[in-house]
Design a protein around this motif. Structure first.
Motif, PDB file in Angstrom:
ATOM      1  N   HIS A 210      54.330  43.391  40.841  1.00 57.06           N
ATOM      2  CA  HIS A 210      53.355  42.301  40.897  1.00 57.06           C
ATOM      3  C   HIS A 210      53.953  41.011  41.482  1.00 57.06           C
ATOM      4  O   HIS A 210      53.292  40.293  42.235  1.00 57.06           O
ATOM      5  CB  HIS A 210      52.848  42.051  39.464  1.00 57.06           C
ATOM      6  CG  HIS A 210      51.809  40.990  39.354  1.00 57.06           C
ATOM      7  ND1 HIS A 210      50.463  41.245  39.555  1.00 57.06           N
ATOM      8  CD2 HIS A 210      51.904  39.671  39.063  1.00 57.06           C
ATOM      9  CE1 HIS A 210      49.787  40.125  39.388  1.00 57.06           C
ATOM     10  NE2 HIS A 210      50.627  39.150  39.090  1.00 57.06           N
TER      11      HIS A 210
ATOM     12  N   HIS B  73      52.929  38.842  44.877  1.00 57.74           N
ATOM     13  CA  HIS B  73      52.613  37.413  44.997  1.00 57.74           C
ATOM     14  C   HIS B  73      53.381  36.812  46.173  1.00 57.74           C
ATOM     15  O   HIS B  73      52.872  35.956  46.887  1.00 57.74           O
ATOM     16  CB  HIS B  73      52.986  36.664  43.711  1.00 57.74           C
ATOM     17  CG  HIS B  73      51.871  36.593  42.697  1.00 57.74           C
ATOM     18  ND1 HIS B  73      50.628  36.065  42.983  1.00 57.74           N
ATOM     19  CD2 HIS B  73      51.814  36.966  41.397  1.00 57.74           C
ATOM     20  CE1 HIS B  73      49.866  36.120  41.900  1.00 57.74           C
ATOM     21  NE2 HIS B  73      50.557  36.681  40.920  1.00 57.74           N
TER      22      HIS B  73
ATOM     23  N   ASP C 154      45.559  36.341  40.761  1.00 62.18           N
ATOM     24  CA  ASP C 154      45.749  37.787  40.830  1.00 62.18           C
ATOM     25  C   ASP C 154      44.626  38.474  41.619  1.00 62.18           C
ATOM     26  O   ASP C 154      43.454  38.198  41.415  1.00 62.18           O
ATOM     27  CB  ASP C 154      45.825  38.362  39.406  1.00 62.18           C
ATOM     28  CG  ASP C 154      47.127  37.959  38.733  1.00 62.18           C
ATOM     29  OD1 ASP C 154      48.018  37.455  39.433  1.00 62.18           O
ATOM     30  OD2 ASP C 154      47.236  38.165  37.514  1.00 62.18           O
TER      31      ASP C 154
HETATM   32 ZN    ZN Z   1      50.011  37.025  38.961  1.00 58.32          ZN
END
Ligand code: ZN
Ligand code: KG4
Length: 337
Positions: A111, A115, A303
């Motif tokens: 994750h 980003h 997100d």
């Molecule tokens: Zn995040």
């Protein structure tokens, strides 16, 4: 190569189809904010159950929007960590199931790396090295992102500094909760701050001028102590002074880091990168210092699954598919130099 990507690490249920790591054919993000806001934060078990309910329709919508069926895809990717274990498991299990059913490779994605890659989706001509300020609800990191050995991917991530206590987003969320502004705290603090006086209270700047690490817990305590002593101070002035203190340190360290590592630009990533003052200040210092500023759009800061699909394409080319027994890992680390 068309990749279906799934992101369920926290409280957003998201799916996207991304072609060749660059073209976002669809990106669907369903926020669970309404479900969690009455508890003042994300409740892990509630989040997992909501992912179970939302994921199938979200994936169906992503495929429909892209005008594709599962049989047109080349791979299925999912965030394997870091995040909430129950939430991660929903996305990872679903992605493996789709991959098996359609006979496609599965790709596990970090994750945090996603980003970092979000900026490339919108700015393919990004020049390395860049200093990335990754600021979310769970992380606050200053990273130097450099080209890999053969001049390309996989990129090299050098950790310059990180928070020694609260993450920047966590500080926004905690202060907002104390001020009665609701959850998540970043957006309402940003709104209040825009109307307030940022010089009203001189809150402390944790670790300012010292290395690249950050500290926000003293600032949070200082806000609470001040408001208890001076309850008459307008919330907008507290919000503005608090936001000023956070952004001041984030920008000072990013700027100094960019100068010290000879970066070509400063890039923002993570939910706190949606902060209006942070975006404005980073743009301004980059202009002053002759650097490129990479400020992702608001949807690319928070997100989403498009950033997972983009990263999966890079990882699939360099590492190949992930084994089907790849676990969800709540503590997954960024592959650092
Ligand atoms: Zn995040
Ligand atoms: O990256 P993200 O969507 O989820 C995590 O991986 O944590 O970041 C969520 C965080 C929350 O703490 C939220 O309050 C913060 O990003 N945030 C903001 C703003 N919008 C969201 N913080 C400051 N200003 C904003 N405008």
């Amino acid at each position: 190569m068309k990749i279906l990507a799934i992101e369920t690490s926290c409280d957003e249920t998201a799916a996207a189809v991304v072609e060749d790591g660059r073209d976002v054919l669809s990106s669907v993000v369903t926020s669970q904010v309404d479900v969690h806001s009455r508890y003042g934060g994300v409740v892990p078990e509630v989040a997992s159950r909501a992912h179970v309910e939302l994921l199938t329709p979200v994936v169906a919508e992503a495929l429909l929007e892209a005008g594709l069926t599962g049989w047109d895809l080349d791979a299925v990717a999912a965030t394997t960590g870091p995040g909430l274990i129950g939430s991660l498991l929903v996305g990872v299990s679903a992605a493996k199931g789709y991959a098996l059913a359609w006979g496609l490779p599965f790709v596990g994605v970090n994750h945090l790396e996603a980003h970092l890659h979000a900026a490339f989706l919108e700015e393919p001509s990004l020049n390395l090295p860049v200093v990335v300020l990754l600021v979310s609800g769970g992380h606050t990191m200053l990273i130097s992102m450099e080209s890999g050995a053969d001049g390309g991917f996989p990129f090299v991530y050098r950790l310059l500094g990180q928070t020694i206590d609260d993450a920047a987003g966590e500080a926004f969320d905690k202060v907002a909760r104390f001020l009665g502004l609701g959850y998540p705290g970043g957006p309402p603090i940003d709104r209040e701050a825009a109307k307030g006086d940022a010089t009203a209270v001189a809150f402390p700047r944790g670790l300012r001028g010292e290395g690249y690490d950050f500290s926000f817990s003293g600032l949070k305590t200082s806000v609470i102590t001040y408001v208890r002593k001076h309850p008459e101070t307008p919330v907008r002035d507290i919000a503005a002074s608090f936001r000023e203190a956070v952004v001041d340190v984030l920008v000072e360290k990013s700027r100094r880091a960019a100068r010290d590592v000879g970066a070509k630009g400063i890039c923002l990533g993570g939910g706190v990168a949606a902060n209006a003052l942070l975006r404005e200040r980073v743009t301004a210092v980059c202009e002053e210092d002759g650097l490129q500023a990479f400020i992702p759009s608001l949807v690319m800061c928070t997100d989403n699954a498009a950033m997972i699909g983009a990263t999966a394409w890079y990882r699939l080319r360099t590492d190949g598919p992930s084994p089907l027994d790849t676990p969800a890992n709540p503590n997954l680390h960024l592959p650092l130099l």
